[in-house]
Design a protein around this motif. Structure first.
Motif, PDB file in Angstrom:
ATOM      1  N   GLN A 270       0.625  -1.190   0.035  1.00  0.00           N
ATOM      2  CA  GLN A 270      -0.211   0.032  -0.021  1.00  0.00           C
ATOM      3  C   GLN A 270       0.915   1.228   0.136  1.00  0.00           C
ATOM      4  O   GLN A 270       1.713   1.330   0.620  1.00  0.00           O
ATOM      5  N   VAL A 271       0.522   2.281  -0.697  1.00  0.00           N
ATOM      6  CA  VAL A 271       1.188   3.581  -0.808  1.00  0.00           C
ATOM      7  C   VAL A 271       1.062   4.135   0.340  1.00  0.00           C
ATOM      8  O   VAL A 271      -0.115   4.535   0.752  1.00  0.00           O
ATOM      9  N   HIS A 272       2.163   4.630   0.888  1.00  0.00           N
ATOM     10  CA  HIS A 272       2.236   5.540   2.215  1.00  0.00           C
ATOM     11  C   HIS A 272       1.992   6.968   1.996  1.00  0.00           C
ATOM     12  O   HIS A 272       2.130   7.584   0.947  1.00  0.00           O
ATOM     13  N   ASP A 273       1.270   7.448   2.824  1.00  0.00           N
ATOM     14  CA  ASP A 273       1.193   9.029   2.849  1.00  0.00           C
ATOM     15  C   ASP A 273       2.415   9.613   2.949  1.00  0.00           C
ATOM     16  O   ASP A 273       3.671   9.023   3.907  1.00  0.00           O
ATOM     17  N   VAL A 274       2.618  10.776   2.593  1.00  0.00           N
ATOM     18  CA  VAL A 274       3.947  11.572   2.826  1.00  0.00           C
ATOM     19  C   VAL A 274       3.944  12.090   4.163  1.00  0.00           C
ATOM     20  O   VAL A 274       3.008  12.503   4.684  1.00  0.00           O
ATOM     21  N   PRO A 275       4.672  11.726   4.974  1.00  0.00           N
ATOM     22  CA  PRO A 275       4.846  12.187   6.489  1.00  0.00           C
ATOM     23  C   PRO A 275       5.239  13.627   6.359  1.00  0.00           C
ATOM     24  O   PRO A 275       5.595  14.211   5.375  1.00  0.00           O
TER      25      PRO A 275
ATOM     26  N   VAL B 177      18.778   2.122  11.303  1.00  0.00           N
ATOM     27  CA  VAL B 177      18.446   3.621  11.567  1.00  0.00           C
ATOM     28  C   VAL B 177      17.294   3.737  12.280  1.00  0.00           C
ATOM     29  O   VAL B 177      16.445   2.733  12.556  1.00  0.00           O
ATOM     30  N   PRO B 178      16.750   4.987  12.689  1.00  0.00           N
ATOM     31  CA  PRO B 178      15.482   5.038  13.532  1.00  0.00           C
ATOM     32  C   PRO B 178      14.369   4.559  12.551  1.00  0.00           C
ATOM     33  O   PRO B 178      14.243   4.707  11.447  1.00  0.00           O
ATOM     34  N   GLY B 179      13.316   3.912  13.432  1.00  0.00           N
ATOM     35  CA  GLY B 179      11.949   3.630  12.646  1.00  0.00           C
ATOM     36  C   GLY B 179      11.480   4.464  11.839  1.00  0.00           C
ATOM     37  O   GLY B 179      10.991   4.017  10.716  1.00  0.00           O
ATOM     38  N   GLU B 180      11.328   5.578  12.382  1.00  0.00           N
ATOM     39  CA  GLU B 180      10.599   6.634  11.518  1.00  0.00           C
ATOM     40  C   GLU B 180      11.376   6.854  10.078  1.00  0.00           C
ATOM     41  O   GLU B 180      10.581   7.215   9.040  1.00  0.00           O
ATOM     42  N   VAL B 181      12.805   6.874  10.135  1.00  0.00           N
ATOM     43  CA  VAL B 181      13.420   6.973   8.772  1.00  0.00           C
ATOM     44  C   VAL B 181      13.237   5.719   8.040  1.00  0.00           C
ATOM     45  O   VAL B 181      12.856   5.918   6.706  1.00  0.00           O
ATOM     46  N   ARG B 182      13.150   4.598   8.522  1.00  0.00           N
ATOM     47  CA  ARG B 182      12.733   3.240   7.796  1.00  0.00           C
ATOM     48  C   ARG B 182      11.333   3.450   7.087  1.00  0.00           C
ATOM     49  O   ARG B 182      11.229   3.224   5.882  1.00  0.00           O
ATOM     50  N   ASP B 183      10.478   4.018   7.672  1.00  0.00           N
ATOM     51  CA  ASP B 183       9.138   3.991   7.289  1.00  0.00           C
ATOM     52  C   ASP B 183       8.959   5.029   6.074  1.00  0.00           C
ATOM     53  O   ASP B 183       8.150   4.995   5.357  1.00  0.00           O
TER      54      ASP B 183
ATOM     55  N   GLY C 261       7.971   4.466   2.255  1.00  0.00           N
ATOM     56  CA  GLY C 261       6.781   5.254   1.865  1.00  0.00           C
ATOM     57  C   GLY C 261       7.368   5.919   0.427  1.00  0.00           C
ATOM     58  O   GLY C 261       6.651   5.745  -0.748  1.00  0.00           O
ATOM     59  N   LEU C 262       8.575   6.343   0.445  1.00  0.00           N
ATOM     60  CA  LEU C 262       9.201   7.030  -0.886  1.00  0.00           C
ATOM     61  C   LEU C 262       9.505   5.731  -1.865  1.00  0.00           C
ATOM     62  O   LEU C 262       9.033   6.144  -3.037  1.00  0.00           O
ATOM     63  N   ALA C 263       9.802   4.757  -1.430  1.00  0.00           N
ATOM     64  CA  ALA C 263      10.026   3.471  -2.546  1.00  0.00           C
ATOM     65  C   ALA C 263       8.627   2.989  -3.091  1.00  0.00           C
ATOM     66  O   ALA C 263       8.727   2.729  -4.127  1.00  0.00           O
ATOM     67  N   ASP C 264       7.511   3.153  -2.378  1.00  0.00           N
ATOM     68  CA  ASP C 264       6.260   2.844  -2.736  1.00  0.00           C
ATOM     69  C   ASP C 264       5.774   3.540  -3.791  1.00  0.00           C
ATOM     70  O   ASP C 264       5.171   3.529  -4.802  1.00  0.00           O
ATOM     71  N   ARG C 265       6.002   4.852  -3.546  1.00  0.00           N
ATOM     72  CA  ARG C 265       5.528   6.177  -4.347  1.00  0.00           C
ATOM     73  C   ARG C 265       6.265   6.091  -5.496  1.00  0.00           C
ATOM     74  O   ARG C 265       5.607   6.435  -6.564  1.00  0.00           O
ATOM     75  N   ALA C 266       7.526   5.585  -5.627  1.00  0.00           N
ATOM     76  CA  ALA C 266       8.506   5.769  -6.784  1.00  0.00           C
ATOM     77  C   ALA C 266       7.857   4.541  -7.806  1.00  0.00           C
ATOM     78  O   ALA C 266       8.216   5.061  -8.913  1.00  0.00           O
ATOM     79  N   VAL C 267       7.595   3.921  -7.215  1.00  0.00           N
ATOM     80  CA  VAL C 267       7.258   2.624  -8.480  1.00  0.00           C
ATOM     81  C   VAL C 267       5.727   2.616  -8.615  1.00  0.00           C
ATOM     82  O   VAL C 267       5.352   1.849  -9.686  1.00  0.00           O
ATOM     83  N   THR C 268       4.802   3.147  -8.032  1.00  0.00           N
ATOM     84  CA  THR C 268       3.531   3.204  -8.299  1.00  0.00           C
ATOM     85  C   THR C 268       2.786   4.415  -8.692  1.00  0.00           C
ATOM     86  O   THR C 268       1.540   4.340  -9.149  1.00  0.00           O
ATOM     87  N   ARG C 269       3.666   5.375  -9.012  1.00  0.00           N
ATOM     88  CA  ARG C 269       3.368   6.741  -9.613  1.00  0.00           C
ATOM     89  C   ARG C 269       2.854   6.513 -10.788  1.00  0.00           C
ATOM     90  O   ARG C 269       3.169   5.712 -11.639  1.00  0.00           O
TER      91      ARG C 269
END
Length: 367
Positions: free
Chosen positions: A7-12, A347-353, A357-365
């Motif tokens: 699922q594509v993540h919302d932009v933090p 790395v911190p969990g929020e960075v991984r998340d 999210g960036l990865a998902d948006r990059a390939v489903t755009r």
């Protein structure tokens, strides 16, 4: 056809805030530099207006990746990571201007490309000599100006970007790779028809890696970590995660260049076919299509006069040969590899998340 199922993540919110800061800083920088150009001559406004118009669009993905590489290591307030984002965006603007000249692209983001903008200015003013040549000449200079500005802003980061530092070496290598990849892309368009089609996919992946994948994802990510003082092991881990994601991003771009909706991509349908792009998608088709279809595809690549019917026939060849499915499968494979490697980053969990999210948006755009 296989496609990413995440699922594509919302932009933090902090990514959005960072992008807004980059937008503001870029606007301020271009305004100040524009005043310098206009002080030389009022005609200088044409250059800065063209750059400002093009640079105002885009997703700021490279700047955001740099930010995330930085936040994995240190407090962003410790160095002007916004300026690093501005430097990357100016480099991206230069690359787009020059790429549109090379590809003879009429539009970018649904508006005239920079060289067409200058050509139109020539016509509006009723100036002498060749308007098309003036357009290309002015756009080349606008792109070069962006390269100069990008270096200027990056140099303003101080000791962290000084000669010989890890960040400087990454920034310099990124620029060399893009220019080399761009040359290999141009070379493949003219030399590809004489080369072994069995190696077309391998050649296309080399072009994709150096022209786009590394500078779109891998280099910005490791640049942020290097600017923050990240250790070599972490930088290597970022690189290992960023490269497959960058390639997946470019493969999605290649699919959109043939099958994308012009209302979303801002470019005419099938433009990559008219420009003669020998992408991985095309490489698979040349290998797997029947002899007649492969010959027709090869004969059509690079023909600017391709009409809608020809584009539809070429799309059918890319689909029926399995080339589209194989490209989508490769996008999915590379995406999964990248996400797996991101998940193992220390790395911190929020960075991984945020990176997932960036990865998902990059390939489903869709644009």
């Amino acid at each position: 056809m296989s496609a990413p199922v995440r699922q594509v993540h919302d932009v933090p919110a902090d990514d959005r805030a960072f992008v807004a800061a980059v937008d503001a800083a870029l606007t301020t920088f271009l305004r100040a530099e524009g005043e310098k150009l206009i002080a030389i001559s009022p005609d200088g406004r044409h250059l800065v207006d063209a750059v400002a118009s093009l640079s105002s669009g885009g997703k700021r993905m490279r700047a955001t990746l740099c930010y995330r590489g930085w936040t994995a290591v240190a407090d962003p307030a410790a160095v002007d990571v916004v300026a690093a984002g501005v430097a990357l965006e100016l480099f991206q603007t230069a690359a787009l201007i020059h790429d549109d000249i090379i590809d003879r692209s009429d539009t970018r983001r649904s508006v005239p490309s920079v060289h067409r903008r200058f050509e139109a200015l020539h016509a509006e003013q009723g100036w002498a000599l060749d308007g098309a040549h003036f357009g290309v000449s002015a756009a080349v200079l606008a792109g070069d100006l962006c390269l100069s500005w990008s270096e200027q802003v990056f140099g303003s980061l101080g000791p962290a970007a000084a000669s010989g530092t890890p960040a400087r070496l990454i920034f310099d290598r990124m620029r060399m790779e893009v220019l080399t990849g761009q040359y290999l892309d141009v070379l493949e368009e003219v030399a590809g028809p004489q080369r072994d089609p069995a190696e077309a996919v391998e050649r296309a992946r080399t072009v994709s890696s150096y022209k786009s994948a590394r500078y779109s994802v891998e280099r910005p990510l490791v640049l942020g970590a290097a600017l923050a003082g990240g250790d070599p092991d972490l930088i290597d881990e970022f690189s290992a995660a960023g490269l497959p994601l960058g390639e997946a991003f470019q493969l999605r771009d290649d699919v959109l260049g043939v099958f994308g909706d012009p209302a979303l991509t801002g470019k005419p349908a099938g433009d990559d076919l008219r420009e003669g792009k020998r992408t991985v998608l095309i490489g698979y088709a040349l290998q797997d299509a029947g002899a007649d279809d492969a010959a027709y595809l090869s004969s059509c690549l690079g023909r600017p006069d391709l009409d809608a019917a020809a584009i539809e026939r070429l799309r059918a060849i890319l689909t029926d040969s399995g080339a589209l499915r194989r490209t989508e499968d490769l996008i999915g494979q590379l995406h999964r590899t990248a996400v797996d490697r991101i998940g193992r980053l220390a790395v911190p969990g929020e960075v991984r998340d945020a990176l997932v999210g960036l990865a998902d948006r990059a390939v489903t755009r869709q644009a």
